[in-house]
Design a protein around this motif. Structure first.
Motif, PDB file in Angstrom:
ATOM      1  N   CYS A 102       0.956  -1.177   0.040  1.00  0.00           N
ATOM      2  CA  CYS A 102      -0.024  -0.076   0.076  1.00  0.00           C
ATOM      3  C   CYS A 102       0.885   1.353   0.170  1.00  0.00           C
ATOM      4  O   CYS A 102       1.736   1.386   0.903  1.00  0.00           O
ATOM      5  CB  CYS A 102      -1.006   0.077   1.330  1.00  0.00           C
ATOM      6  N   GLY A 103       0.412   2.302  -0.669  1.00  0.00           N
ATOM      7  CA  GLY A 103       1.428   3.521  -0.783  1.00  0.00           C
ATOM      8  C   GLY A 103       1.057   4.325   0.323  1.00  0.00           C
ATOM      9  O   GLY A 103       1.955   5.230   0.560  1.00  0.00           O
ATOM     10  N   THR A 104       0.146   4.301   0.780  1.00  0.00           N
ATOM     11  CA  THR A 104      -0.302   5.328   2.260  1.00  0.00           C
ATOM     12  C   THR A 104       0.479   4.717   3.140  1.00  0.00           C
ATOM     13  O   THR A 104       1.042   5.656   3.836  1.00  0.00           O
ATOM     14  CB  THR A 104      -1.898   5.106   2.022  1.00  0.00           C
ATOM     15  N   CYS A 105       0.121   3.534   3.637  1.00  0.00           N
ATOM     16  CA  CYS A 105       1.006   3.203   4.833  1.00  0.00           C
ATOM     17  C   CYS A 105       2.460   2.285   4.746  1.00  0.00           C
ATOM     18  O   CYS A 105       3.099   1.984   5.591  1.00  0.00           O
ATOM     19  CB  CYS A 105       0.169   2.224   5.428  1.00  0.00           C
ATOM     20  N   LYS A 106       2.756   2.239   3.426  1.00  0.00           N
ATOM     21  CA  LYS A 106       3.923   1.754   2.960  1.00  0.00           C
ATOM     22  C   LYS A 106       3.981  -0.001   3.439  1.00  0.00           C
ATOM     23  O   LYS A 106       5.154  -0.434   3.796  1.00  0.00           O
ATOM     24  CB  LYS A 106       5.220   2.448   3.432  1.00  0.00           C
ATOM     25  N   GLY A 107       2.923  -0.606   3.528  1.00  0.00           N
ATOM     26  CA  GLY A 107       2.667  -2.089   3.845  1.00  0.00           C
ATOM     27  C   GLY A 107       2.804  -2.370   5.294  1.00  0.00           C
ATOM     28  O   GLY A 107       2.616  -3.672   5.618  1.00  0.00           O
ATOM     29  N   SER A 108       2.763  -1.385   6.412  1.00  0.00           N
ATOM     30  CA  SER A 108       2.624  -1.631   7.451  1.00  0.00           C
ATOM     31  C   SER A 108       1.197  -1.789   7.933  1.00  0.00           C
ATOM     32  O   SER A 108       1.020  -2.638   9.047  1.00  0.00           O
ATOM     33  CB  SER A 108       3.131  -0.616   8.784  1.00  0.00           C
ATOM     34  N   GLN A 152      -0.190   9.320  17.514  1.00  0.00           N
ATOM     35  CA  GLN A 152      -0.987   8.003  17.615  1.00  0.00           C
ATOM     36  C   GLN A 152      -1.091   7.109  16.359  1.00  0.00           C
ATOM     37  O   GLN A 152      -0.991   7.839  15.439  1.00  0.00           O
ATOM     38  CB  GLN A 152      -2.248   8.392  18.409  1.00  0.00           C
ATOM     39  N   THR A 153      -1.302   6.048  16.656  1.00  0.00           N
ATOM     40  CA  THR A 153      -1.357   4.977  15.268  1.00  0.00           C
ATOM     41  C   THR A 153      -2.825   4.870  14.938  1.00  0.00           C
ATOM     42  O   THR A 153      -3.553   5.077  15.899  1.00  0.00           O
ATOM     43  CB  THR A 153      -0.685   3.614  15.342  1.00  0.00           C
ATOM     44  N   GLY A 154      -3.021   4.670  13.772  1.00  0.00           N
ATOM     45  CA  GLY A 154      -4.383   4.595  13.286  1.00  0.00           C
ATOM     46  C   GLY A 154      -4.539   3.314  12.158  1.00  0.00           C
ATOM     47  O   GLY A 154      -3.528   3.247  11.459  1.00  0.00           O
ATOM     48  N   LEU A 155      -5.586   2.858  12.017  1.00  0.00           N
ATOM     49  CA  LEU A 155      -5.758   1.852  10.764  1.00  0.00           C
ATOM     50  C   LEU A 155      -5.825   2.592   9.424  1.00  0.00           C
ATOM     51  O   LEU A 155      -6.494   3.610   9.342  1.00  0.00           O
ATOM     52  CB  LEU A 155      -7.115   1.207  10.995  1.00  0.00           C
ATOM     53  N   CYS A 156      -4.974   2.089   8.707  1.00  0.00           N
ATOM     54  CA  CYS A 156      -4.985   2.751   7.158  1.00  0.00           C
ATOM     55  C   CYS A 156      -6.329   2.400   6.357  1.00  0.00           C
ATOM     56  O   CYS A 156      -6.732   1.326   6.189  1.00  0.00           O
ATOM     57  CB  CYS A 156      -3.710   1.993   6.413  1.00  0.00           C
ATOM     58  N   LEU A 157      -6.895   3.536   6.054  1.00  0.00           N
ATOM     59  CA  LEU A 157      -8.216   3.369   5.361  1.00  0.00           C
ATOM     60  C   LEU A 157      -8.090   2.798   3.840  1.00  0.00           C
ATOM     61  O   LEU A 157      -9.035   2.460   3.406  1.00  0.00           O
ATOM     62  CB  LEU A 157      -9.058   4.641   5.522  1.00  0.00           C
ATOM     63  N   ALA A 158      -6.780   2.918   3.225  1.00  0.00           N
ATOM     64  CA  ALA A 158      -6.816   2.631   1.875  1.00  0.00           C
ATOM     65  C   ALA A 158      -6.805   1.264   1.864  1.00  0.00           C
ATOM     66  O   ALA A 158      -7.383   0.724   0.706  1.00  0.00           O
ATOM     67  CB  ALA A 158      -5.398   3.231   1.469  1.00  0.00           C
ATOM     68  N   CYS A 159      -6.132   0.458   2.803  1.00  0.00           N
ATOM     69  CA  CYS A 159      -6.041  -0.936   2.589  1.00  0.00           C
ATOM     70  C   CYS A 159      -6.529  -1.658   3.883  1.00  0.00           C
ATOM     71  O   CYS A 159      -6.650  -2.857   3.712  1.00  0.00           O
ATOM     72  CB  CYS A 159      -4.580  -1.353   2.587  1.00  0.00           C
ATOM     73  N   LEU A 160      -7.134  -0.878   4.483  1.00  0.00           N
ATOM     74  CA  LEU A 160      -8.001  -1.523   5.965  1.00  0.00           C
ATOM     75  C   LEU A 160      -7.011  -2.373   6.658  1.00  0.00           C
ATOM     76  O   LEU A 160      -7.509  -3.425   7.420  1.00  0.00           O
ATOM     77  CB  LEU A 160      -9.226  -2.230   5.208  1.00  0.00           C
ATOM     78  N   GLY A 161      -5.963  -2.008   6.790  1.00  0.00           N
ATOM     79  CA  GLY A 161      -4.874  -2.847   7.654  1.00  0.00           C
ATOM     80  C   GLY A 161      -4.173  -3.867   7.253  1.00  0.00           C
ATOM     81  O   GLY A 161      -3.566  -4.312   7.918  1.00  0.00           O
ATOM     82  N   SER A 162      -4.524  -4.231   6.123  1.00  0.00           N
ATOM     83  CA  SER A 162      -3.917  -5.517   5.685  1.00  0.00           C
ATOM     84  C   SER A 162      -2.472  -4.999   4.942  1.00  0.00           C
ATOM     85  O   SER A 162      -1.630  -6.068   4.911  1.00  0.00           O
ATOM     86  CB  SER A 162      -4.840  -6.305   4.334  1.00  0.00           C
ATOM     87  N   GLY A 163      -2.183  -4.061   4.593  1.00  0.00           N
ATOM     88  CA  GLY A 163      -0.935  -3.575   3.989  1.00  0.00           C
ATOM     89  C   GLY A 163      -0.557  -4.124   2.555  1.00  0.00           C
ATOM     90  O   GLY A 163       0.304  -3.516   1.994  1.00  0.00           O
ATOM     91  N   GLU A 164      -1.573  -4.330   1.870  1.00  0.00           N
ATOM     92  CA  GLU A 164      -1.632  -4.624   0.491  1.00  0.00           C
ATOM     93  C   GLU A 164      -2.519  -3.711  -0.522  1.00  0.00           C
ATOM     94  O   GLU A 164      -3.476  -3.142   0.066  1.00  0.00           O
ATOM     95  CB  GLU A 164      -1.775  -6.076   0.299  1.00  0.00           C
ATOM     96  N   ALA A 165      -1.909  -3.245  -1.408  1.00  0.00           N
ATOM     97  CA  ALA A 165      -2.541  -2.319  -2.274  1.00  0.00           C
ATOM     98  C   ALA A 165      -3.794  -3.083  -2.902  1.00  0.00           C
ATOM     99  O   ALA A 165      -3.685  -4.003  -3.463  1.00  0.00           O
ATOM    100  CB  ALA A 165      -1.533  -1.803  -3.271  1.00  0.00           C
ATOM    101  N   THR A 166      -4.955  -2.280  -3.022  1.00  0.00           N
ATOM    102  CA  THR A 166      -6.008  -2.565  -3.794  1.00  0.00           C
ATOM    103  C   THR A 166      -6.029  -1.945  -5.167  1.00  0.00           C
ATOM    104  O   THR A 166      -5.548  -0.877  -5.461  1.00  0.00           O
ATOM    105  CB  THR A 166      -7.135  -2.117  -2.966  1.00  0.00           C
ATOM    106  N   ASP A 167      -6.289  -2.782  -6.142  1.00  0.00           N
ATOM    107  CA  ASP A 167      -6.233  -2.054  -7.473  1.00  0.00           C
ATOM    108  C   ASP A 167      -7.638  -1.965  -8.097  1.00  0.00           C
ATOM    109  O   ASP A 167      -8.731  -2.212  -7.634  1.00  0.00           O
ATOM    110  CB  ASP A 167      -5.609  -3.059  -8.500  1.00  0.00           C
TER     111      ASP A 167
END
Length: 59
Positions: free
Chosen positions: A17-23, A44-59
């Motif tokens: 994921c480009g937003t969270c860089k896979g974390s 503070q840390t928050g859940l990445c909304l672009a990948c929903l916490g998986s770390g994988e980019a969605t196409d």
């Protein structure tokens, strides 16, 4: 009759994921105060909304 050996190919690696860089997490600055909402040095840390916490980019 001889049997053929099947070679199993590994699955292609998922894109990060480009937003969270896979974390799977992003850092959000902490805001304090009433109307002015000044930002502090803390985070503070928050859940990445672009990948929903998986770390994988969605196409």
């Amino acid at each position: 009759m001889p049997t053929k050996k099947r070679t199993v190919r590994p699955a292609p690696a998922a894109k990060k994921c480009g937003t969270c860089k896979g974390s799977g997490e992003i850092f959000i600055p902490v805001r304090v105060g009433g109307r002015k909402q000044r930002t502090t040095d803390d985070q503070q840390t928050g859940l990445c909304l672009a990948c929903l916490g998986s770390g994988e980019a969605t196409d």
